[in-house]
Motif scaffolding. Structure first.
Motif, short mmCIF file in Angstrom:
data_model
loop_
_atom_site.label_atom_id
_atom_site.label_comp_id
_atom_site.label_asym_id
_atom_site.label_seq_id
_atom_site.Cartn_x
_atom_site.Cartn_y
_atom_site.Cartn_z
N SER A 44 0.79 -1.26 0.07
CA SER A 44 -0.06 -0.04 0.17
C SER A 44 0.94 1.26 0.10
O SER A 44 0.56 2.41 -0.89
CB SER A 44 -1.08 0.00 1.17
N ILE A 45 1.95 1.13 0.96
CA ILE A 45 2.88 2.25 1.04
C ILE A 45 3.51 2.84 -0.50
O ILE A 45 3.74 3.78 -0.82
CB ILE A 45 3.77 2.21 2.21
N GLU A 46 4.10 1.42 -0.95
CA GLU A 46 4.65 1.52 -2.24
C GLU A 46 3.70 2.21 -3.55
O GLU A 46 4.07 3.04 -4.28
CB GLU A 46 5.21 0.21 -2.65
N LYS A 47 2.41 1.91 -3.39
CA LYS A 47 1.60 2.38 -4.32
C LYS A 47 1.39 3.68 -4.24
O LYS A 47 1.24 4.63 -5.12
CB LYS A 47 0.08 1.75 -4.29
N ARG A 48 1.53 4.22 -2.83
CA ARG A 48 1.37 5.74 -2.43
C ARG A 48 2.29 6.58 -3.08
O ARG A 48 2.17 7.48 -3.47
CB ARG A 48 0.75 5.66 -1.09
N ILE A 49 3.42 5.91 -2.62
CA ILE A 49 4.60 6.70 -3.19
C ILE A 49 4.73 6.70 -4.71
O ILE A 49 5.01 7.78 -5.33
CB ILE A 49 6.02 5.92 -2.95
N ASN A 50 4.17 5.63 -5.50
CA ASN A 50 4.22 5.87 -7.03
C ASN A 50 3.13 6.92 -7.28
O ASN A 50 3.53 7.61 -8.27
CB ASN A 50 3.88 4.49 -7.68
N LYS A 51 2.38 7.01 -6.60
CA LYS A 51 0.98 7.85 -6.92
C LYS A 51 1.77 9.31 -6.58
O LYS A 51 1.36 10.22 -7.55
CB LYS A 51 -0.12 7.34 -6.04
N LEU A 52 2.50 9.24 -5.68
CA LEU A 52 3.17 10.75 -5.49
C LEU A 52 3.85 11.18 -6.49
O LEU A 52 3.94 12.45 -6.92
CB LEU A 52 3.80 10.86 -4.23
N LYS A 53 4.66 10.08 -6.95
CA LYS A 53 5.72 10.50 -7.87
C LYS A 53 5.09 10.83 -9.33
O LYS A 53 5.58 11.79 -9.94
CB LYS A 53 6.68 9.33 -8.24
N ILE A 54 4.02 10.31 -9.58
CA ILE A 54 3.22 10.47 -10.95
C ILE A 54 2.65 12.08 -10.58
O ILE A 54 2.72 12.95 -11.49
CB ILE A 54 2.30 9.46 -11.05
N TYR A 55 2.03 12.08 -9.45
CA TYR A 55 1.43 13.52 -9.41
C TYR A 55 2.29 14.68 -9.34
O TYR A 55 2.09 15.69 -9.88
CB TYR A 55 0.74 13.55 -7.78
N PHE A 56 3.57 14.43 -8.72
CA PHE A 56 4.51 15.50 -8.74
C PHE A 56 5.61 15.40 -9.68
O PHE A 56 6.60 16.32 -9.97
CB PHE A 56 5.45 15.73 -7.49
N ASN A 95 10.83 11.88 -11.00
CA ASN A 95 11.74 10.73 -11.76
C ASN A 95 11.97 9.57 -10.81
O ASN A 95 12.10 8.41 -11.22
CB ASN A 95 12.95 11.32 -12.21
N ASN A 96 12.23 9.95 -9.45
CA ASN A 96 12.45 8.96 -8.40
C ASN A 96 12.34 9.55 -7.04
O ASN A 96 11.85 10.65 -6.96
CB ASN A 96 13.96 8.43 -8.74
N ASN A 97 12.71 8.63 -6.12
CA ASN A 97 12.33 8.94 -4.72
C ASN A 97 13.22 10.42 -4.28
O ASN A 97 12.76 11.17 -3.72
CB ASN A 97 12.62 7.85 -3.59
N VAL A 98 14.46 10.38 -4.74
CA VAL A 98 15.11 11.62 -4.45
C VAL A 98 14.70 12.65 -5.06
O VAL A 98 14.64 14.10 -4.27
CB VAL A 98 16.72 11.32 -4.93
N HIS A 99 14.08 12.62 -6.33
CA HIS A 99 13.40 13.81 -6.97
C HIS A 99 12.15 14.36 -6.33
O HIS A 99 11.78 15.63 -6.09
CB HIS A 99 13.31 13.55 -8.51
N LEU A 100 11.63 13.18 -5.90
CA LEU A 100 10.35 13.54 -5.06
C LEU A 100 10.36 14.09 -3.68
O LEU A 100 9.74 15.13 -3.45
CB LEU A 100 9.60 12.35 -4.78
N ILE A 101 11.50 13.79 -3.12
CA ILE A 101 11.67 14.58 -1.72
C ILE A 101 12.27 16.07 -2.00
O ILE A 101 11.78 16.93 -1.31
CB ILE A 101 12.99 13.78 -0.92
N ALA A 102 12.86 16.30 -3.18
CA ALA A 102 13.56 17.70 -3.47
C ALA A 102 12.22 18.26 -3.80
O ALA A 102 11.99 19.73 -3.00
CB ALA A 102 14.19 17.61 -4.54
N ILE A 103 11.10 17.69 -4.61
CA ILE A 103 10.00 18.49 -4.92
C ILE A 103 9.11 18.79 -3.67
O ILE A 103 8.65 20.04 -3.48
CB ILE A 103 9.15 17.86 -5.86
N ALA A 104 9.19 17.98 -2.74
CA ALA A 104 8.29 18.08 -1.56
C ALA A 104 8.94 19.15 -0.67
O ALA A 104 8.26 20.14 -0.06
CB ALA A 104 8.23 16.75 -0.70
#
Length: 222
Positions: free
Chosen positions: A192-204, A207-216
């Protein structure tokens, strides 16, 4: 104009400038505190004496020192005051410029105005005080360009922010799952958590988790 104002600011240079603006606006009673706990006590005391404050002007960040503190930020001070005097008008005067955090102050803590500290901040603060007195809503200083009607971040929930914060601290998927289980946060399965992370990456559009954190971080989510 407001008759009684409380200023919560731990830097003397800033508080002097704020007090000067209030004096120019002919505010009769101006009190100043450097600690959030002291600010809450003053608000409670004023209520007991049936001479309540009309306006609170507060920073968000307060430096910790040797003195023990229960309330350590302007956010916490506002939240505490809302429990005893929710109708008190509130202006935040801070260097913070993250749109998500500012929107949260308006939407969840009910502030009336937000002024960003900068080159023209004293003039902006004066305008915000006058506009707040006229009961205008959601007043922003001119250097903050975002709109409250923007759809960005509307779908972000506290669950997502919890995931982003743990990711930013270096937690891997299994560790986030364990942390959520310990905190009774659901859903807490790795899938469930992995799906949510993937959804967040699509939303923002990350490209990857590091990029996601930078945007956040840019949005002020973490």
């Amino acid at each position: 104009m407001f008759k009684k104002v409380l200023v919560a600011e731990d830097l003397d240079s800033i508080s002097i400038a704020v007090v000067q603006v209030l004096e120019e606006l002919n505010v009769s009673v101006i009190d100043h505190v450097k600690y959030c706990d002291e600010g809450l006590l003053k608000v409670k005391k004023a209520l007991l004496e049936k001479e309540p404050y009309d306006l609170l002007i507060t920073d968000l960040s307060f430096k910790l020192d040797h003195r023990k503190a229960n309330l350590t930020s302007g956010d916490e001070l506002i939240e505490a005051i809302n429990t005893v005097q929710p109708e008190l008008k509130k202006i935040v005067f801070s260097i913070e410029d993250k749109s998500y955090r500012i929107k949260t102050l308006f939407n969840e803590l009910g502030i009336n105005a937000y002024v960003s500290k900068g080159r023209n901040s004293i003039t902006e603060l004066k305008n915000a005080i006058e506009s707040t007195f006229k009961n205008e809503e959601k007043i922003l200083s001119s250097d903050l360009s975002f709109s409250f009607n923007d759809k960005a971040l509307i779908e972000i929930e506290s669950y997502d922010i919890s995931i982003l914060k743990l990711l930013s601290q270096g937690y891997i998927l299994e560790s986030i799952s364990k942390e959520f289980k310990d905190m009774s946060i659901t859903p807490n399965g790795t899938s469930s958590i992995e799906k949510r992370i993937n959804k967040l990456k699509i939303y923002f559009k990350a490209n990857n988790n590091v990029h996601l954190i930078a945007i956040a971080k840019d949005f002020g989510l973490v």
